[in-house]
Design a protein around this motif. Structure first.
Motif, PDB file in Angstrom:
ATOM      1  N   GLY A 192       0.800  -1.215   0.000  1.00 29.48           N
ATOM      2  CA  GLY A 192       0.000   0.000   0.000  1.00 29.48           C
ATOM      3  C   GLY A 192       0.830   1.260   0.000  1.00 29.48           C
ATOM      4  O   GLY A 192       2.001   1.263  -0.378  1.00 29.48           O
ATOM      5  N   ILE A 193       0.210   2.323   0.463  1.00 33.45           N
ATOM      6  CA  ILE A 193       0.810   3.657   0.493  1.00 33.45           C
ATOM      7  C   ILE A 193       0.732   4.182   1.918  1.00 33.45           C
ATOM      8  O   ILE A 193      -0.293   4.050   2.578  1.00 33.45           O
ATOM      9  N   ARG A 194       1.834   4.791   2.375  1.00 31.70           N
ATOM     10  CA  ARG A 194       1.872   5.382   3.713  1.00 31.70           C
ATOM     11  C   ARG A 194       2.272   6.847   3.572  1.00 31.70           C
ATOM     12  O   ARG A 194       3.199   7.172   2.835  1.00 31.70           O
ATOM     13  N   LEU A 195       1.584   7.740   4.253  1.00 31.91           N
ATOM     14  CA  LEU A 195       1.904   9.162   4.247  1.00 31.91           C
ATOM     15  C   LEU A 195       2.611   9.518   5.545  1.00 31.91           C
ATOM     16  O   LEU A 195       2.154   9.147   6.628  1.00 31.91           O
ATOM     17  N   ALA A 196       3.737  10.218   5.428  1.00 29.63           N
ATOM     18  CA  ALA A 196       4.498  10.636   6.604  1.00 29.63           C
ATOM     19  C   ALA A 196       4.775  12.131   6.520  1.00 29.63           C
ATOM     20  O   ALA A 196       4.865  12.704   5.430  1.00 29.63           O
ATOM     21  N   GLU A 197       4.916  12.750   7.681  1.00 32.57           N
ATOM     22  CA  GLU A 197       5.211  14.180   7.782  1.00 32.57           C
ATOM     23  C   GLU A 197       6.536  14.360   8.511  1.00 32.57           C
ATOM     24  O   GLU A 197       6.783  13.736   9.536  1.00 32.57           O
ATOM     25  N   ARG A 198       7.377  15.246   7.962  1.00 35.20           N
ATOM     26  CA  ARG A 198       8.647  15.557   8.613  1.00 35.20           C
ATOM     27  C   ARG A 198       8.354  16.335   9.900  1.00 35.20           C
ATOM     28  O   ARG A 198       7.635  17.329   9.885  1.00 35.20           O
ATOM     29  N   GLN A 199       8.903  15.846  11.006  1.00 35.78           N
ATOM     30  CA  GLN A 199       8.733  16.521  12.297  1.00 35.78           C
ATOM     31  C   GLN A 199      10.051  16.476  13.034  1.00 35.78           C
ATOM     32  O   GLN A 199      10.510  15.383  13.401  1.00 35.78           O
ATOM     33  N   GLY A 200      10.630  17.629  13.263  1.00 38.72           N
ATOM     34  CA  GLY A 200      11.921  17.666  13.946  1.00 38.72           C
ATOM     35  C   GLY A 200      12.968  16.945  13.132  1.00 38.72           C
ATOM     36  O   GLY A 200      13.212  17.266  11.981  1.00 38.72           O
ATOM     37  N   TYR A 201      13.578  15.930  13.730  1.00 44.02           N
ATOM     38  CA  TYR A 201      14.641  15.183  13.062  1.00 44.02           C
ATOM     39  C   TYR A 201      14.172  13.841  12.509  1.00 44.02           C
ATOM     40  O   TYR A 201      14.987  12.997  12.160  1.00 44.02           O
ATOM     41  N   GLY A 202      12.872  13.634  12.434  1.00 43.37           N
ATOM     42  CA  GLY A 202      12.370  12.360  11.939  1.00 43.37           C
ATOM     43  C   GLY A 202      11.069  12.526  11.182  1.00 43.37           C
ATOM     44  O   GLY A 202      10.709  13.627  10.775  1.00 43.37           O
ATOM     45  N   TRP A 203      10.380  11.420  11.014  1.00 41.73           N
ATOM     46  CA  TRP A 203       9.119  11.406  10.287  1.00 41.73           C
ATOM     47  C   TRP A 203       8.016  10.804  11.165  1.00 41.73           C
ATOM     48  O   TRP A 203       8.255   9.852  11.884  1.00 41.73           O
TER      49      TRP A 203
END
Length: 68
Positions: free
Chosen positions: A13-24
């Motif tokens: 499938g597909i996963r959506l991630a957001e950059r936050q600080g030093y990670g996702w």
């Protein structure tokens, strides 16, 4: 321009991630085998747009493709 969101594609499938600080941070995923795939993708898009609007950033998204 640095993309603060990423769509990770896999065989499942597909996963959506957001950059936050030093990670996702994961915002959600949509399964290719789900009977609700279209709805799940629409929810991912909505979550991404809301997160971008809240943070004042554009919804610039990079694609992460698997080797397979």
């Amino acid at each position: 321009m640095r993309a603060d969101f990423a769509l990770h594609f896999s065989v499942d499938g597909i996963r959506l991630a957001e950059r936050q600080g030093y990670g996702w941070a994961d915002l959600g995923e949509a399964s290719f085998t789900s009977g609700q795939f279209t709805t799940e993708v629409a929810h991912l898009k909505s979550r991404g747009e809301t997160a971008a609007r809240t943070s004042g950033r554009p919804f610039a998204t990079k694609l992460v493709l698997p080797n397979d």
